[in-house]
Design a protein around this motif. Structure first.
Motif, PDB file in Angstrom:
ATOM      1  N   LYS A 147      33.227  28.767  46.845  1.00  0.00           N
ATOM      2  CA  LYS A 147      34.528  28.769  47.515  1.00  0.00           C
ATOM      3  C   LYS A 147      34.853  27.396  48.094  1.00  0.00           C
ATOM      4  O   LYS A 147      35.995  26.929  48.016  1.00  0.00           O
ATOM      5  N   SER A 185      35.904  24.955  45.395  1.00  0.00           N
ATOM      6  CA  SER A 185      37.282  25.218  44.989  1.00  0.00           C
ATOM      7  C   SER A 185      38.261  24.664  46.023  1.00  0.00           C
ATOM      8  O   SER A 185      39.281  24.050  45.674  1.00  0.00           O
ATOM      9  N   LYS A 186      37.931  24.840  47.294  1.00  0.00           N
ATOM     10  CA  LYS A 186      38.761  24.319  48.383  1.00  0.00           C
ATOM     11  C   LYS A 186      38.811  22.802  48.354  1.00  0.00           C
ATOM     12  O   LYS A 186      39.880  22.186  48.520  1.00  0.00           O
ATOM     13  N   SER A 192      38.346  20.829  45.770  1.00  0.00           N
ATOM     14  CA  SER A 192      39.129  20.406  44.607  1.00  0.00           C
ATOM     15  C   SER A 192      40.619  20.461  44.909  1.00  0.00           C
ATOM     16  O   SER A 192      41.377  19.545  44.569  1.00  0.00           O
ATOM     17  N   GLU A 193      41.051  21.522  45.582  1.00  0.00           N
ATOM     18  CA  GLU A 193      42.463  21.665  45.928  1.00  0.00           C
ATOM     19  C   GLU A 193      42.898  20.616  46.947  1.00  0.00           C
ATOM     20  O   GLU A 193      43.993  20.048  46.847  1.00  0.00           O
ATOM     21  N   LEU A 194      42.034  20.325  47.917  1.00  0.00           N
ATOM     22  CA  LEU A 194      42.343  19.308  48.917  1.00  0.00           C
ATOM     23  C   LEU A 194      42.458  17.922  48.289  1.00  0.00           C
ATOM     24  O   LEU A 194      43.326  17.125  48.663  1.00  0.00           O
ATOM     25  N   ARG A 195      41.596  17.630  47.325  1.00  0.00           N
ATOM     26  CA  ARG A 195      41.653  16.338  46.645  1.00  0.00           C
ATOM     27  C   ARG A 195      42.935  16.197  45.835  1.00  0.00           C
ATOM     28  O   ARG A 195      43.531  15.119  45.775  1.00  0.00           O
ATOM     29  N   ARG A 196      43.356  17.294  45.193  1.00  0.00           N
ATOM     30  CA  ARG A 196      44.626  17.255  44.451  1.00  0.00           C
ATOM     31  C   ARG A 196      45.786  17.011  45.402  1.00  0.00           C
ATOM     32  O   ARG A 196      46.703  16.239  45.105  1.00  0.00           O
ATOM     33  N   THR A 197      45.744  17.679  46.565  1.00  0.00           N
ATOM     34  CA  THR A 197      46.800  17.506  47.557  1.00  0.00           C
ATOM     35  C   THR A 197      46.831  16.062  48.066  1.00  0.00           C
ATOM     36  O   THR A 197      47.901  15.455  48.196  1.00  0.00           O
TER      37      THR A 197
END
Length: 210
Positions: free
Chosen positions: A193, A196-197, A199-204
């Motif tokens: 988890k 996944s979090k 990865s999403e923060l890096r995209r943001t």
């Protein structure tokens, strides 16, 4: 902070704290030199590229480069503050070695970003650019030192506090084994988890920086 540790701690704990603080101090010294060399190069870039315009006009004309440079410089400063805070917490016993490692990686990444932003406008043959690169290399090496100290400190601490299972009964050992298996599954699920979090923060962050 080291004096406090020497007064309150001993043995493995004191040795670990000394290593952590020594490595962190060395990294902070390298960061200070990096910032100084970055400013020197920045002054050279502005002086070479502004013609008859003022420094303010140069920054305005090259606002995208200026924003990238400021962003990188702020990231280095933020990473340094995070590292100092993490080191203090580890020494005080309220922090985690992993936090210190993450802070070190942040410093390394922001340092690379700062050098990359500086190179965009700098002359390839600039002596000040060469000095900035040398300072960046020193930061990278010092960062590796903090990470190594953190990992060895974590291992030494774990070994010093390792549990003794020699006196357990068969039933007790089986119970603890099952508890450990449950904990491993929980941690693996938590790790998935968090990845996944992350990865999403890096995209943001990538979209915000762009």
């Amino acid at each position: 902070m080291l004096d406090k540790s020497r007064a309150a701690d001993a043995g493995i704990k004191l040795e670990v704290n000394e290593r952590i603080l020594d490595a962190s101090r060395e990294l902070m010294k390298c960061i200070k030199i990096l910032i100084e060399k970055s400013k020197d190069l920045q002054r050279e870039i502005v002086g070479d590229g502004r013609d008859l315009a003022s420094a303010k006009d140069f920054y305005k004309r090259n606002h995208r480069w200026t924003e990238g440079l400021l962003s990188a410089a702020k990231a280095v400063g933020w990473g340094a503050s995070l590292l100092v805070d993490s080191a203090d917490k580890v020494v005080l016993g309220s922090g985690k070695f992993e936090e210190l490692i993450v802070a070190s990686h942040e410093v390394a990444a922001s340092t690379a970003q700062l050098v990359a932003a500086s190179r965009v406008k700098a002359s390839r043959h600039s002596d000040r650019l060469a000095k900035l690169k040398a300072a960046s290399k020193a930061v990278t090496e010092a960062t590796a030192g903090v990470v190594a100290s953190s990992k060895s400190g974590s291992k030494m601490t774990e070994e010093a506090s390792a549990a003794d299972f020699s006196s357990l009964s068969l039933t007790q050992s089986k119970r603890l084994e099952m508890d450990s298996q449950v904990r491993v599954l929980e941690l693996e699920n938590l790790l998935e988890k968090e990845r996944s979090k992350l990865s999403e923060l890096r995209r943001t962050h990538y979209h915000l920086a762009g």
